[in-house]
Design an enzyme around this catalytic site. Structure first.
Site, PDB file in Angstrom:
ATOM      1  N   ASP A  93      25.120  23.959  70.164  1.00 38.46           N
ATOM      2  CA  ASP A  93      25.920  25.125  69.807  1.00 38.46           C
ATOM      3  C   ASP A  93      26.997  24.656  68.832  1.00 38.46           C
ATOM      4  OD1 ASP A  93      26.907  27.638  69.621  1.00 38.46           O
ATOM      5  OD2 ASP A  93      27.414  27.875  71.739  1.00 38.46           O
ATOM      6  N   SER A  94      27.478  25.598  68.014  1.00 40.50           N
ATOM      7  CA  SER A  94      28.329  25.246  66.875  1.00 40.50           C
ATOM      8  C   SER A  94      29.778  24.963  67.217  1.00 40.50           C
ATOM      9  CB  SER A  94      28.302  26.410  65.890  1.00 40.50           C
ATOM     10  OG  SER A  94      28.653  27.610  66.570  1.00 40.50           O
ATOM     11  N   GLY A  95      30.226  25.406  68.379  1.00 41.42           N
ATOM     12  CA  GLY A  95      31.608  25.158  68.765  1.00 41.42           C
ATOM     13  C   GLY A  95      32.487  26.392  68.743  1.00 41.42           C
ATOM     14  N   GLY A  96      32.097  27.422  67.992  1.00 38.75           N
ATOM     15  CA  GLY A  96      32.930  28.618  67.873  1.00 38.75           C
ATOM     16  C   GLY A  96      33.234  29.224  69.239  1.00 38.75           C
ATOM     17  N   PHE A  97      32.212  29.396  70.015  1.00 36.87           N
ATOM     18  CA  PHE A  97      32.347  30.036  71.328  1.00 36.87           C
ATOM     19  C   PHE A  97      33.202  29.188  72.275  1.00 36.87           C
ATOM     20  CE2 PHE A  97      30.622  30.823  75.631  1.00 36.87           C
ATOM     21  CZ  PHE A  97      30.828  32.190  75.708  1.00 36.87           C
ATOM     22  N   ASP A 147      30.365  30.699  64.341  1.00 38.09           N
ATOM     23  CA  ASP A 147      30.546  32.149  64.463  1.00 38.09           C
ATOM     24  C   ASP A 147      31.821  32.426  65.233  1.00 38.09           C
ATOM     25  OD1 ASP A 147      29.573  31.071  66.845  1.00 38.09           O
ATOM     26  OD2 ASP A 147      28.671  32.940  67.488  1.00 38.09           O
ATOM     27  N   GLN A 191      26.232  39.011  65.795  1.00 33.83           N
ATOM     28  CA  GLN A 191      27.417  39.445  66.539  1.00 33.83           C
ATOM     29  C   GLN A 191      27.566  40.959  66.371  1.00 33.83           C
ATOM     30  OE1 GLN A 191      29.120  37.785  68.685  1.00 33.83           O
ATOM     31  NE2 GLN A 191      28.671  35.637  68.255  1.00 33.83           N
ATOM     32  N   GLY A 218      27.584  36.750  71.659  1.00 35.16           N
ATOM     33  CA  GLY A 218      28.548  37.774  72.046  1.00 35.16           C
ATOM     34  C   GLY A 218      28.091  38.649  73.203  1.00 35.16           C
ATOM     35  N   ASP A 268      19.735  29.719  77.394  1.00 38.18           N
ATOM     36  CA  ASP A 268      20.429  28.568  77.979  1.00 38.18           C
ATOM     37  C   ASP A 268      21.462  29.130  78.926  1.00 38.18           C
ATOM     38  OD1 ASP A 268      22.458  29.355  75.767  1.00 38.18           O
ATOM     39  OD2 ASP A 268      23.527  27.957  77.046  1.00 38.18           O
TER      40      ASP A 268
HETATM   41  N1  GUN Z   1      27.213  30.957  73.700  1.00 38.31           N
HETATM   42  C1  GUN Z   1      27.217  32.123  74.371  1.00 38.31           C
HETATM   43  N2  GUN Z   1      27.553  33.140  73.550  1.00 38.31           N
HETATM   44  C2  GUN Z   1      27.780  32.597  72.335  1.00 38.31           C
HETATM   45  C3  GUN Z   1      28.172  33.144  71.062  1.00 38.31           C
HETATM   46  O1  GUN Z   1      28.394  34.342  70.883  1.00 38.31           O
HETATM   47  N3  GUN Z   1      28.300  32.242  70.038  1.00 38.31           N
HETATM   48  C4  GUN Z   1      28.078  30.910  70.193  1.00 38.31           C
HETATM   49  N4  GUN Z   1      28.230  30.097  69.154  1.00 38.31           N
HETATM   50  N5  GUN Z   1      27.712  30.390  71.372  1.00 38.31           N
HETATM   51  C5  GUN Z   1      27.566  31.221  72.423  1.00 38.31           C
END
Ligand code: GUN
Length: 374
Positions: A93-97, A147, A191, A218, A268
């Site tokens: 995952d990119s880290g934004g969340f 994101d 999103q 989201g 996940d």
């Molecule tokens: N993991 C659960 N929801 C999200 C999301 O909206 N964005 C990101 N990057 N990871 C998530």
């Protein structure tokens, strides 16, 4: 083995699909559940054991790994696969969340997000380019754009602002990703809060950018299941059929059955391992809370017909005892059992779709949960 990333749908049943993603590090059978290995470990389980449950791919987190031990150190040690001894595919995952949910004091600008580490309070900056660079240093096979995810409920204007920013970050992430070796994939993230118009626009714009896969973000952020399922139904027709769709951070076994019915290919969630650490087992018979005194003299295993030792060979009385004494083996065994059940469910789902009996499978599985085990 292949040196490229590709996805093939093998069979459909209604909107549900089964297929496979091919990557240079191996095949991912879909629908797939990805165990979460946030800090380069699926908590409490050996990588060999995770594989034996049937997992084809793990999830790792940019946010956690950039703070400890740092992407540069992982790269120096040969990449995340070698570091954690998991040679199969890894999605990051990119880290934004995670920045939104874990770090203190954050500020979002067009450029990116600055935040304070939840570990030592140090100031960090995450931009789309830096997120992709980190995911590249880790060596992730499937990477996510940076994101911004809003929590629900949310004002429409706020959801719109975050969705449009995420679209601009998708473009920048895609550009940064071009520097990486072939065979890896970058997913765009849909999103738009709980607003159908925004969700559709997000999906269409991302589809036009032509990503090798699409995530729906989201969701599972405080809204009822019905809202989440409505949003999936809204988005699905606007995503290319020939690309994988990943519902981020979901979910319960029931959420996954319902999302597969609506065309989702990948999931996940921390639930199997986190619940395992809190004595909650997911089984064919529904949820079993092993803290409960009613298990104290129950010599039955969680599921005598399972081929997972954690489900088949240890009595509920013993698991209850371990939990009561706060022994780490209790958390380990229940996490193992849960991961196995999640993968069993995915195997069942894939088989049912391939044989055109997904509706029956969905109904029978839910009946099993409702009936319980007594
Ligand atoms: N993991 C659960 N929801 C999200 C999301 O909206 N964005 C990101 N990057 N990871 C998530």
């Amino acid at each position: 083995m292949t040196d490229t990333f590709s996805f093939k749908v093998h069979a459909t049943d209604g909107t549900a699909r089964t297929g496979a993603i091919s990557t240079p590090r191996g095949e991912i059978r879909t629908p797939a559940f990805m165990p979460v290995g946030t800090v380069a470990t699926v908590k409490g389980i050996y990588p060999e054991q995770v594989r034996a449950t049937g997992a084809d791919i793990l999830l790792g987190n940019t946010y956690h790994l950039m703070l400890r031990p740092s992407a540069e150190r992982v790269a120096k040690l040969g990449g995340l696969h070698k570091f954690m001894r998991w040679e199969r595919p890894i999605l990051t995952d990119s880290g934004g969340f995670q920045v939104m949910s874990l770090s203190g004091l954050r500020k979002i600008t067009e450029k990116g997000v600055t935040f304070r580490s939840h570990v030592d309070g140090a100031l960090h900056e995450m931009t789309p380019e830096r997120s992709i660079e980190i995911q590249g240093l880790l060596g992730a096979d499937i990477q996510m754009q940076l994101d911004e995810c809003v929590s629900l409920p949310c004002e429409e204007a706020e959801a719109e602002r975050a969705m449009r920013l995420s679209l601009r970050w998708a473009e920048r992430s895609k550009k940064a990703f071009e520097l990486q070796p072939k065979g890896r994939a970058l997913y765009g993230i849909v999103q738009g809060g709980a607003v159908p118009r925004l969700r559709i626009e997000s999906a269409r714009e991302l589809a036009a950018m032509d990503f090798p896969g699409y995530s729906i973000g989201g969701l599972a952020v405080g809204e009822p299941q019905e809202v989440m399922l409505d949003m999936i139904e809204t988005v699905e027709p606007h995503l290319p059929k020939e690309k994988p769709r990943y519902l981020m951070g979901v979910g319960t076994p029931d959420d996954m059955l319902e999302a597969v019915a609506r065309g989702i290919d990948m999931f996940d969630c921390v639930m199997p391992t986190r619940s395992g650490r809190h004595a909650l087992a997911f089984t064919r018979f529904g949820r079993i809370n092993l803290k409960n005194a009613r298990h104290a003299e129950d010599s039955r295993p969680l599921d005598e017909e399972s081929d997972c030792p954690a489900l088949r060979d240890y009595s509920r009385a013993y698991l209850h005892h371990l939990v009561r004494c706060e022994e780490m083996l209790g958390a380990m065994l229940i996490s193992w059992a849960n991961l196995h059940y999640y993968q069993d469910l995915m195997r069942g789902i894939r088989g049912a779709i391939a044989e055109g009996r997904f509706e029956d499978f969905r109904r029978e599985t839910k009946e099993g949960w409702a009936r319980g085990d007594i």
